[in-house]
Structures are given as structure tokens and as C-alpha cells.
Design a protein around this motif. Structure first.
Motif, PDB file in Angstrom:
ATOM      1  N   GLN A  55       0.836  -1.192   0.000  1.00  9.94           N
ATOM      2  CA  GLN A  55       0.000   0.000   0.000  1.00  9.94           C
ATOM      3  C   GLN A  55       0.873   1.245   0.000  1.00  9.94           C
ATOM      4  O   GLN A  55       2.046   1.188   0.347  1.00  9.94           O
ATOM      5  CB  GLN A  55      -0.923  -0.010   1.212  1.00  9.94           C
ATOM      6  N   ASN A  56       0.275   2.351  -0.415  1.00  9.85           N
ATOM      7  CA  ASN A  56       0.975   3.637  -0.518  1.00  9.85           C
ATOM      8  C   ASN A  56       2.211   3.482  -1.403  1.00  9.85           C
ATOM      9  O   ASN A  56       3.299   3.918  -1.059  1.00  9.85           O
ATOM     10  CB  ASN A  56       1.345   4.176   0.865  1.00  9.85           C
ATOM     11  N   GLU A  60      -0.288   8.241  -1.425  1.00  5.11           N
ATOM     12  CA  GLU A  60      -1.088   7.850  -0.267  1.00  5.11           C
ATOM     13  C   GLU A  60      -2.394   7.240  -0.759  1.00  5.11           C
ATOM     14  O   GLU A  60      -2.930   7.664  -1.783  1.00  5.11           O
ATOM     15  CB  GLU A  60      -1.402   9.072   0.610  1.00  5.11           C
ATOM     16  N   GLU A  61      -2.891   6.262  -0.035  1.00  4.87           N
ATOM     17  CA  GLU A  61      -4.199   5.667  -0.333  1.00  4.87           C
ATOM     18  C   GLU A  61      -4.245   4.960  -1.690  1.00  4.87           C
ATOM     19  O   GLU A  61      -5.210   5.107  -2.442  1.00  4.87           O
ATOM     20  CB  GLU A  61      -5.310   6.720  -0.251  1.00  4.87           C
ATOM     21  N   ASP A  62      -3.205   4.214  -2.035  1.00  6.81           N
ATOM     22  CA  ASP A  62      -3.252   3.350  -3.203  1.00  6.81           C
ATOM     23  C   ASP A  62      -2.616   2.010  -2.832  1.00  6.81           C
ATOM     24  O   ASP A  62      -2.112   1.848  -1.720  1.00  6.81           O
ATOM     25  CB  ASP A  62      -2.590   3.982  -4.432  1.00  6.81           C
ATOM     26  N   LYS A  83      -6.882   2.327  -6.069  1.00  9.41           N
ATOM     27  CA  LYS A  83      -6.861   3.647  -5.427  1.00  9.41           C
ATOM     28  C   LYS A  83      -8.004   3.731  -4.437  1.00  9.41           C
ATOM     29  O   LYS A  83      -9.068   3.160  -4.662  1.00  9.41           O
ATOM     30  CB  LYS A  83      -7.077   4.746  -6.465  1.00  9.41           C
ATOM     31  N   LYS A  84      -7.772   4.474  -3.391  1.00  9.72           N
ATOM     32  CA  LYS A  84      -8.818   4.729  -2.414  1.00  9.72           C
ATOM     33  C   LYS A  84      -9.182   6.208  -2.507  1.00  9.72           C
ATOM     34  O   LYS A  84      -8.328   7.074  -2.397  1.00  9.72           O
ATOM     35  CB  LYS A  84      -8.319   4.392  -1.003  1.00  9.72           C
ATOM     36  N   TRP A  89     -12.306   1.948  -1.820  1.00  7.97           N
ATOM     37  CA  TRP A  89     -11.304   1.394  -2.728  1.00  7.97           C
ATOM     38  C   TRP A  89     -11.890   1.207  -4.121  1.00  7.97           C
ATOM     39  O   TRP A  89     -13.056   0.827  -4.268  1.00  7.97           O
ATOM     40  CB  TRP A  89     -10.802   0.043  -2.217  1.00  7.97           C
TER      41      TRP A  89
END
Length: 182
Positions: A55-56, A60-62, A83-84, A89
Motif C-alpha cells: 500500500q501507498n 497515499e491511499e493506493d 486507489k482509495k 477502494w
């Protein structure tokens, strides 16, 4: 004063409990794969397993997931990018590969440009997509999977063998392809 302090503690605890209800990346991935499984009939003997995830990775948030799948084409390995956004998600891109085929590597055609491929040659020590050194993941036995994230859409892929020799690798091995059809 004391009631304000208790109220603040209650608000903080409520916020923390609300955050814990968000779906984790792994929960999302497995839910999506279970949904995917519904598309196959019993005779396919569909199965999957998550091999690696990070993650990341680009921002950030992928996340990326590397997973094996037994489907209509047989046993394959995939890399997917996620991606979030706004706490949810989304599955963005996927590329697949097989071992010992003429198709040596592939690349995602949208940002992020993720180059990847399956390898079973133990003499390969490193792989580069342009200037980016690939991460090589052990999958099972001598089967490995590599990926590299490049800022460029079209780069040269190069492998470095344990003896130090380097070679440029085309996406399709034309010689192997000729033999493949026979």
C-alpha cells in the motif's frame, strides 16, 4: 468542566470507532475476487491466491496486489493497481502474465505505468524498466514475478544475469513465438 471533558472523550471514541468500520484493502480485494468467482462455472475450477500486496506505493491511499488465478486460460499471475478515494477502494488497472510463454512482459497504459512479467530463469538477478529497478517476488519454486513503476510510458526493459551480463528484453520473444505455434 468535567462534563465537557467526558463529552470530548465520547466524541473522540465515537470518531475512532467510526474509522475502524472502513473496509481494509485486503477485505476489498477478497470481496472483489469472490464476486469475480461467480462468473465461472464449476468445470473451470476457479481459484485465486494473493501472493503479495503493498500500500501507498505511488501515492497515499493506493495499493498493488499480485495474485495467482486459475481461470479459463489456466494458471496465470496478475498485478492490479488500486486507489482509495473518499474512503472507498477502486480497482483501476490489471495486467496478467504466464510463465514460459513468448510474452515476456507488459505495461499498464495509464498512469502509473507499471511494467511487469513472470520469470522462471534463476540466472536473472535484476530487471530494470528504464531507470527503475524492478522488485522481484518469489511466487513458488523457481517461479518469480517482477514489477517496476516508471514515470515514463515507454521504456526499455533490461535484465541483468547473475554473471553480470545484461540484455534488453522485448515484450514478445519472436523466436519463442515461432516455436510456440508449432
Amino acid at each position: 468542566m468535567r462534563s465537557i471533558g467526558l463529552l470530548m472523550i465520547f466524541i473522540i471514541l465515537s470518531l475512532l470507532m467510526g474509522c475502524s468500520n472502513q473496509q481494509t484493502f485486503e477485505e476489498f480485494f477478497h470481496k472483489e475476487m469472490k464476486e469475480n468467482e461467480k462468473e465461472y462455472t464449476k468445470d473451470v475450477n476457479y481459484s485465486y491466491s494473493l501472493v503479495h500486496q503493498e500500500q501507498n506505493i505511488v501515492q497515499e491511499e493506493d495499493a498493488i496486489a499480485i495474485f495467482k488465478e486459475n481461470n479459463h486460460q489456466g494458471k496465470q499471475i496478475f498485478i492490479a493497481y488500486f486507489k482509495k478515494e473518499n474512503g472507498k477502494w477502486y480497482w483501476e488497472q490489471t495486467r496478467g502474465a504466464e510463465w514460459d510463454t513468448p510474452h515476456k512482459w507488459s505495461a499498464m497504459h495509464e498512469i502509473p505505468y507499471i511494467y511487469s512479467g513472470a520469470i522462471s530463469d534463476n540466472s536473472i538477478n535484476e530487471i530494470y524498466a528504464g531507470r527503475e529497478k524492478a522488485k522481484i517476488i518469489d511466487v513458488e519454486g523457481n517461479k518469480r514475478f517482477w514489477f517496476a513503476i516508471s514515470p515514463s510510458k515507454e521504456v526499455q526493459v533490461k535484465l541483468v544475469r547473475k554473471n553480470g551480463t545484461e540484455e534488453i528484453v522485448e515484450s514478445i520473444d519472436e523466436e519463442m513465438l515461432k516455436e510456440w505455434g508449432k
